[in-house]
Write a protein that holds these residues in place. Structure first.
Motif, mmCIF file in Angstrom:
data_model
loop_
_atom_site.group_PDB
_atom_site.id
_atom_site.type_symbol
_atom_site.label_atom_id
_atom_site.label_comp_id
_atom_site.label_asym_id
_atom_site.label_seq_id
_atom_site.Cartn_x
_atom_site.Cartn_y
_atom_site.Cartn_z
ATOM 1 N N LYS A 145 12.430 2.410 -6.186
ATOM 2 C CA LYS A 145 13.422 1.570 -5.506
ATOM 3 C C LYS A 145 13.049 0.085 -5.589
ATOM 4 O O LYS A 145 13.911 -0.785 -5.632
ATOM 5 C CB LYS A 145 13.594 2.005 -4.052
ATOM 6 C CG LYS A 145 12.345 1.872 -3.177
ATOM 7 C CD LYS A 145 12.620 2.369 -1.766
ATOM 8 C CE LYS A 145 11.372 2.248 -0.887
ATOM 9 N NZ LYS A 145 11.623 2.754 0.479
ATOM 10 N N TYR A 146 11.717 -0.206 -5.597
ATOM 11 C CA TYR A 146 11.280 -1.586 -5.746
ATOM 12 C C TYR A 146 11.657 -2.116 -7.131
ATOM 13 O O TYR A 146 12.087 -3.258 -7.278
ATOM 14 C CB TYR A 146 9.771 -1.703 -5.532
ATOM 15 C CG TYR A 146 9.319 -1.484 -4.107
ATOM 16 C CD1 TYR A 146 9.935 -2.150 -3.054
ATOM 17 C CD2 TYR A 146 8.279 -0.619 -3.811
ATOM 18 C CE1 TYR A 146 9.530 -1.968 -1.742
ATOM 19 C CE2 TYR A 146 7.852 -0.430 -2.503
ATOM 20 C CZ TYR A 146 8.476 -1.096 -1.480
ATOM 21 O OH TYR A 146 8.072 -0.905 -0.184
ATOM 22 N N HIS A 147 11.461 -1.272 -8.157
ATOM 23 C CA HIS A 147 11.819 -1.678 -9.511
ATOM 24 C C HIS A 147 13.313 -2.012 -9.602
ATOM 25 O O HIS A 147 13.703 -2.998 -10.229
ATOM 26 C CB HIS A 147 11.515 -0.560 -10.520
ATOM 27 C CG HIS A 147 10.086 -0.162 -10.588
ATOM 28 N ND1 HIS A 147 9.063 -0.983 -10.179
ATOM 29 C CD2 HIS A 147 9.495 0.993 -11.042
ATOM 30 C CE1 HIS A 147 7.907 -0.371 -10.368
ATOM 31 N NE2 HIS A 147 8.144 0.824 -10.888
ATOM 32 N N ALA A 163 14.035 -5.330 -7.845
ATOM 33 C CA ALA A 163 13.503 -6.443 -8.628
ATOM 34 C C ALA A 163 14.335 -6.672 -9.886
ATOM 35 O O ALA A 163 14.602 -7.818 -10.265
ATOM 36 C CB ALA A 163 12.041 -6.167 -9.005
ATOM 37 N N TYR A 194 1.162 -4.942 -3.652
ATOM 38 C CA TYR A 194 1.952 -3.933 -2.949
ATOM 39 C C TYR A 194 1.121 -3.218 -1.885
ATOM 40 O O TYR A 194 1.651 -2.794 -0.854
ATOM 41 C CB TYR A 194 2.527 -2.917 -3.939
ATOM 42 C CG TYR A 194 3.839 -3.329 -4.556
ATOM 43 C CD1 TYR A 194 4.967 -3.594 -3.766
ATOM 44 C CD2 TYR A 194 3.984 -3.444 -5.933
ATOM 45 C CE1 TYR A 194 6.176 -3.972 -4.328
ATOM 46 C CE2 TYR A 194 5.192 -3.817 -6.513
ATOM 47 C CZ TYR A 194 6.283 -4.080 -5.711
ATOM 48 O OH TYR A 194 7.492 -4.454 -6.266
ATOM 49 N N PRO A 245 3.573 -5.598 0.754
ATOM 50 C CA PRO A 245 4.613 -5.135 -0.167
ATOM 51 C C PRO A 245 5.675 -6.168 -0.522
ATOM 52 O O PRO A 245 6.141 -6.213 -1.658
ATOM 53 C CB PRO A 245 5.228 -3.946 0.578
ATOM 54 C CG PRO A 245 4.130 -3.448 1.462
ATOM 55 C CD PRO A 245 3.390 -4.681 1.888
ATOM 56 N N TYR A 246 6.049 -7.013 0.441
ATOM 57 C CA TYR A 246 7.096 -7.996 0.159
ATOM 58 C C TYR A 246 6.629 -9.037 -0.856
ATOM 59 O O TYR A 246 7.419 -9.545 -1.649
ATOM 60 C CB TYR A 246 7.552 -8.676 1.444
ATOM 61 C CG TYR A 246 8.369 -7.769 2.329
ATOM 62 C CD1 TYR A 246 9.593 -7.258 1.903
ATOM 63 C CD2 TYR A 246 7.908 -7.408 3.591
ATOM 64 C CE1 TYR A 246 10.347 -6.412 2.701
ATOM 65 C CE2 TYR A 246 8.646 -6.561 4.410
ATOM 66 C CZ TYR A 246 9.865 -6.059 3.960
ATOM 67 O OH TYR A 246 10.607 -5.216 4.746
ATOM 68 N N LEU A 285 6.914 -7.344 -4.193
ATOM 69 C CA LEU A 285 8.311 -7.290 -4.611
ATOM 70 C C LEU A 285 8.800 -8.651 -5.091
ATOM 71 O O LEU A 285 9.522 -8.751 -6.096
ATOM 72 C CB LEU A 285 9.178 -6.806 -3.441
ATOM 73 C CG LEU A 285 10.676 -6.683 -3.706
ATOM 74 C CD1 LEU A 285 10.946 -5.709 -4.851
ATOM 75 C CD2 LEU A 285 11.403 -6.220 -2.446
ATOM 76 N N GLU A 328 7.258 -9.298 -8.566
ATOM 77 C CA GLU A 328 7.867 -8.457 -9.591
ATOM 78 C C GLU A 328 9.279 -8.937 -9.927
ATOM 79 O O GLU A 328 9.687 -8.933 -11.083
ATOM 80 C CB GLU A 328 7.900 -7.004 -9.128
ATOM 81 C CG GLU A 328 8.293 -6.043 -10.226
ATOM 82 C CD GLU A 328 8.002 -4.596 -9.912
ATOM 83 O OE1 GLU A 328 7.886 -3.810 -10.851
ATOM 84 O OE2 GLU A 328 7.904 -4.251 -8.714
ATOM 85 N N THR A 329 9.998 -9.379 -8.913
ATOM 86 C CA THR A 329 11.340 -9.925 -9.129
ATOM 87 C C THR A 329 11.278 -11.195 -9.971
ATOM 88 O O THR A 329 12.068 -11.380 -10.909
ATOM 89 C CB THR A 329 12.018 -10.234 -7.779
ATOM 90 O OG1 THR A 329 12.111 -9.033 -7.017
ATOM 91 C CG2 THR A 329 13.404 -10.821 -7.984
ATOM 92 N N GLY A 388 8.787 -0.622 -14.183
ATOM 93 C CA GLY A 388 8.568 -1.874 -13.491
ATOM 94 C C GLY A 388 8.065 -2.986 -14.403
ATOM 95 O O GLY A 388 8.038 -2.864 -15.623
#
Length: 320
Positions: free
Chosen positions: A2-4, A7, A80, A84-85, A88, A91-92, A170
């Motif tokens: 879901k993070y991928h 991002a 992460y 975690p934020y 994220l 990665e974004t 990712g």
């Protein structure tokens, strides 16, 4: 996963809105410097024989892949785990940097601008910034064709393929892909210097792009229906001419683009003063013209949006 997906979505939108952040050193530039420095060191150590160069090129491929995939993986793993934020956000941002949708449009539209409002010499110079062929003797038609072909080919390796790898693994897998792609662009030549040294890099790039290029070609043919181009011909030429290139991958999107625009692409071209005879792609239903660069970019954007939808759909299916 879901993070991928988050991002990828936000990174994709940032790229469409702002393009490359030129105030920062681009990751691909850093990868290029790494490749160049490794090549210098490896060539100094190993013998200048066929076996020595094959071994050297293979060692460089392994080192670049380990570093390009491993460093982002380690950094994101730590971030992460701690916050975690922050992971994220990074990665974004990396996804935003590694996609080239707007920059591809911007650079190709410089060619259109010079063809329309400038001189042929200015147009040749503008297209020389985005193609590898000789451009000094190109006609306006040749300049236009080169720009359209670049948009078509880079739709896959500059936009769609990175998105697909981002969706699967990712930013680390996206970085790994860009490392492979950059090695091919720097080492994958069939000349005296790189015939053996660059062989592993070229073959790995062919493998990495094999599936993404075919997905890109099919998505581009579908996308042509949504932007008022000839979707039926795009599919027809795609299936007929998708192998009309020395590379197993490059003609995939060029064939779909040629059919959608109802023009003929590819054919003979000069590289470093030497004529290379290449098959044509598509039919000359009408002469190619500068406005086809605008149409090509419209098709690029539509194809990228379809790719995002595909990635999100696959990601949602995996999560559920």
């Amino acid at each position: 996963m879901k993070y991928h997906m988050f991002a990828l979505t936000v990174g994709f939108l940032l790229d469409l809105l702002f393009g490359d952040p030129r105030w920062l050193c681009h990751p691909v530039c850093l990868i290029g410097k790494l490749i160049a420095e490794l090549e210098k060191g490896i060539r100094r150590i190993l013998p200048k024989t066929e076996k020595g160069e094959l071994l050297g090129g293979t060692i460089e491929v392994l080192l670049v892949c380990i570093l390009c995939g491993g460093v982002p993986l380690c950094v994101l793993y730590v971030l992460y785990g701690i916050f975690p934020y922050a992971g994220l956000a990074l990665e974004t941002f990396w996804c935003y940097q590694l996609l080239a949708t707007k920059s591809l449009k911007t650079e190709s539209m410089k060619v259109y601008d010079r063809l329309t409002f400038g001189t042929i010499e200015e147009a040749r110079y503008a297209v020389s910034m985005i193609v590898g062929r000789d451009t000094k003797e190109l006609s306006a038609e040749g300049v236009t064709k080169a720009a359209v072909e670049t948009v078509a080919e880079n739709s896959s390796d500059g936009v769609i393929a990175p998105m697909l790898y981002m969706a699967i693994g990712g930013a680390p897998l996206m970085f790994l892909y860009k490392g492979i792609n950059t090695m091919d662009s720097m080492l994958g030549y069939k000349n005296d210097k790189y015939l053996y040294y660059g062989r592993c890099a070229a073959r790995l790039d062919d493998a990495a792009n094999y599936i993404p290029s075919r997905i890109s070609g099919i998505l581009m043919a579908f996308a042509s229906f949504f932007v008022g181009l000839d979707g039926k011909r795009a599919f027809s030429i795609y299936f007929r001419d998708k192998r009309n290139h020395a590379s197993p991958n490059s003609a995939q999107t060029e064939a779909a683009m040629a059919g959608a625009l109802q023009v003929q692409l590819a054919g003979n071209a000069y590289y470093f003063g030497k004529l290379y005879e290449k098959p044509t792609i598509g039919d000359p239903v009408r002469p190619i013209e500068p406005k086809d660069i605008v149409k090509a970019n419209r098709l690029l954007y539509a194809t990228a949006v379809l790719a995002l939808v595909l990635c999100l759909g696959v990601g949602a299916a995996i999560i559920l």
